[in-house]
Design an enzyme around this catalytic site. Sequence first.
Site, PDB file in Angstrom:
ATOM      1  N   ARG A  99      42.684 -19.736 102.982  1.00  0.00           N
ATOM      2  CA  ARG A  99      44.078 -19.233 103.046  1.00  0.00           C
ATOM      3  C   ARG A  99      44.018 -17.771 102.657  1.00  0.00           C
ATOM      4  O   ARG A  99      43.628 -17.446 101.523  1.00  0.00           O
ATOM      5  CB  ARG A  99      44.968 -20.030 102.099  1.00  0.00           C
ATOM      6  CG  ARG A  99      46.298 -19.363 101.864  1.00  0.00           C
ATOM      7  CD  ARG A  99      47.321 -20.264 101.224  1.00  0.00           C
ATOM      8  NE  ARG A  99      47.777 -21.264 102.166  1.00  0.00           N
ATOM      9  CZ  ARG A  99      48.886 -21.983 102.016  1.00  0.00           C
ATOM     10  NH1 ARG A  99      49.635 -21.815 100.944  1.00  0.00           N
ATOM     11  NH2 ARG A  99      49.236 -22.870 102.920  1.00  0.00           N
ATOM     12  N   HIS A 126      49.340 -20.698 111.211  1.00  0.00           N
ATOM     13  CA  HIS A 126      49.184 -21.805 110.262  1.00  0.00           C
ATOM     14  C   HIS A 126      48.932 -23.100 111.064  1.00  0.00           C
ATOM     15  O   HIS A 126      49.780 -23.987 111.128  1.00  0.00           O
ATOM     16  CB  HIS A 126      50.448 -21.921 109.413  1.00  0.00           C
ATOM     17  CG  HIS A 126      50.287 -22.723 108.152  1.00  0.00           C
ATOM     18  ND1 HIS A 126      49.095 -23.317 107.776  1.00  0.00           N
ATOM     19  CD2 HIS A 126      51.186 -23.047 107.186  1.00  0.00           C
ATOM     20  CE1 HIS A 126      49.259 -23.955 106.626  1.00  0.00           C
ATOM     21  NE2 HIS A 126      50.512 -23.811 106.247  1.00  0.00           N
ATOM     22  N   GLN A 129      49.369 -26.718 109.574  1.00  0.00           N
ATOM     23  CA  GLN A 129      50.770 -27.092 109.418  1.00  0.00           C
ATOM     24  C   GLN A 129      51.342 -27.616 110.735  1.00  0.00           C
ATOM     25  O   GLN A 129      52.055 -28.623 110.769  1.00  0.00           O
ATOM     26  CB  GLN A 129      51.581 -25.870 108.962  1.00  0.00           C
ATOM     27  CG  GLN A 129      53.062 -26.152 108.814  1.00  0.00           C
ATOM     28  CD  GLN A 129      53.343 -27.151 107.700  1.00  0.00           C
ATOM     29  OE1 GLN A 129      52.859 -26.988 106.595  1.00  0.00           O
ATOM     30  NE2 GLN A 129      54.112 -28.191 107.993  1.00  0.00           N
ATOM     31  N   ASP A 217      61.735 -21.714 108.157  1.00  0.00           N
ATOM     32  CA  ASP A 217      60.755 -21.404 107.113  1.00  0.00           C
ATOM     33  C   ASP A 217      61.380 -20.317 106.236  1.00  0.00           C
ATOM     34  O   ASP A 217      62.424 -19.746 106.581  1.00  0.00           O
ATOM     35  CB  ASP A 217      59.451 -20.913 107.781  1.00  0.00           C
ATOM     36  CG  ASP A 217      58.299 -20.710 106.793  1.00  0.00           C
ATOM     37  OD1 ASP A 217      58.401 -21.153 105.633  1.00  0.00           O
ATOM     38  OD2 ASP A 217      57.292 -20.091 107.207  1.00  0.00           O
ATOM     39  N   CYS A 257      58.304 -26.353 106.870  1.00  0.00           N
ATOM     40  CA  CYS A 257      56.931 -26.589 106.395  1.00  0.00           C
ATOM     41  C   CYS A 257      56.872 -26.700 104.877  1.00  0.00           C
ATOM     42  O   CYS A 257      55.912 -27.227 104.333  1.00  0.00           O
ATOM     43  CB  CYS A 257      56.023 -25.473 106.890  1.00  0.00           C
ATOM     44  SG  CYS A 257      56.494 -23.839 106.279  1.00  0.00           S
ATOM     45  N   ARG A 285      50.679 -33.765 106.518  1.00  0.00           N
ATOM     46  CA  ARG A 285      49.591 -32.818 106.264  1.00  0.00           C
ATOM     47  C   ARG A 285      48.326 -33.578 105.872  1.00  0.00           C
ATOM     48  O   ARG A 285      47.214 -33.189 106.212  1.00  0.00           O
ATOM     49  CB  ARG A 285      49.979 -31.828 105.152  1.00  0.00           C
ATOM     50  CG  ARG A 285      51.098 -30.855 105.483  1.00  0.00           C
ATOM     51  CD  ARG A 285      50.714 -29.888 106.599  1.00  0.00           C
ATOM     52  NE  ARG A 285      49.495 -29.185 106.316  1.00  0.00           N
ATOM     53  CZ  ARG A 285      49.401 -28.023 105.646  1.00  0.00           C
ATOM     54  NH1 ARG A 285      50.504 -27.426 105.246  1.00  0.00           N
ATOM     55  NH2 ARG A 285      48.238 -27.443 105.435  1.00  0.00           N
TER      56      ARG A 285
HETATM   57  N1  NVA Z   1      55.509 -18.470 106.148  1.00  0.00           N
HETATM   58  C1  NVA Z   1      55.172 -18.974 104.846  1.00  0.00           C
HETATM   59  C2  NVA Z   1      54.566 -20.329 104.963  1.00  0.00           C
HETATM   60  C3  NVA Z   1      54.221 -20.979 103.652  1.00  0.00           C
HETATM   61  C4  NVA Z   1      53.569 -22.315 103.828  1.00  0.00           C
HETATM   62  C5  NVA Z   1      54.226 -18.000 104.163  1.00  0.00           C
HETATM   63  O1  NVA Z   1      53.339 -17.447 104.830  1.00  0.00           O
HETATM   64  O2  NVA Z   1      54.368 -17.777 102.963  1.00  0.00           O
HETATM   65  N1   CP Z   2      53.365 -25.805 104.014  1.00  0.00           N
HETATM   66  C1   CP Z   2      52.381 -25.308 103.242  1.00  0.00           C
HETATM   67  O1   CP Z   2      51.372 -24.796 103.728  1.00  0.00           O
HETATM   68  O2   CP Z   2      52.606 -25.442 101.905  1.00  0.00           O
HETATM   69  P1   CP Z   2      51.734 -24.841 100.732  1.00  0.00           P
HETATM   70  O3   CP Z   2      51.958 -23.363 100.708  1.00  0.00           O
HETATM   71  O4   CP Z   2      52.263 -25.523  99.505  1.00  0.00           O
HETATM   72  O5   CP Z   2      50.288 -25.162 100.986  1.00  0.00           O
END
Ligand code: NVA
Ligand code: CP
Length: 300
Positions: A99, A126, A129, A217, A257, A285
């Site tokens: 990540r 992502h 997801q 989101d 998500c 997930r």
């Molecule tokens: N768009 C959000 C998704 C979190 C799972 C982010 O990148 O923070």
């Molecule tokens: N939806 C998702 O990726 O959640 P987290 O940021 O908690 O991993």
Amino acid sequence: MNLISISDLGKEDIIRLLDSADAFQARRGGHGEPLKGLSLAMIFEKPSTRTRVSLEVACEELGGHALYLSASELQLGRGETIADTARVLSRYVHGITARVYSHHTVMQLAQHARVPVLNALSDWEHPLQILADLQTMRQRFGRLEGLRVAWIGDGNNVCNSLLLASAILGMAITVASPPGYVPKDQILEQANKLCGRPKVVIEPADAANGADVLATDTWISMGDEGQEAERLRVFGKYQVNEGLMRLAAPRAVAMHCLPAHRGQEITDEVMDGPQSAVFDEAENRLHTSKAVMAWLMGQK
Ligand code: NVA
Ligand code: CP
């Protein structure tokens, strides 16, 4: 093979993964151990609840071992290169998930690793997801092709992966975003090349009208915190609320998500209401992570 973009998968691959995820869900605890003796390195530059826990539990339940590695505690944080990290981890583990802030980082990892690399969220996509989202939609509607999907809010990483998945699977997606926050041309062009016909509109109601799925989101993704005040001002009307749900198809579902900012992009009434699919989405997930790891890392 890696999973960096959802478009690394074709339609048949996605359907096979969703079938496998359904099977893992139906036989939780009773499936074999396709990851027995195998390890997954999980590099996190950003916080996570769902991604970290679902991958870790999925790996353990498939007989494997997952290592949580905070990027700041690796030598990466002291300047070791991504390439060298990828080369070294490949000597120890059988898969790497990451990540990251920059999509370039996960692409570099994949370039230099000799084991599969899974994108656990970048600023661009992502994919893990979206597999869970697709499993959830298929469970709700019994099909994916022809579904009408509305994205309400930021044209961000999750939106990008959903746009590409819609193009691959023949779903009709309309994105409603404020000017300046629409998905990038590069993603829209890629979706067009995949035979999708994504529509981009300004008004949330224009996307929601008759839709089967209303997805949203956060307005402020990880890495966007410096723009908080401006984003709160611009995104005000991009909220999935009961009024917007009434414009959608009668059996429409709301998706997110998570983590949600209740009262901003989605209301309590929708999150906790009868049309909410958000906690099934979160559960899925786990099942989709198992399907991906069993396929990409598992004993053949
Ligand atoms: N768009 C959000 C998704 C979190 C799972 C982010 O990148 O923070
Ligand atoms: N939806 C998702 O990726 O959640 P987290 O940021 O908690 O991993």
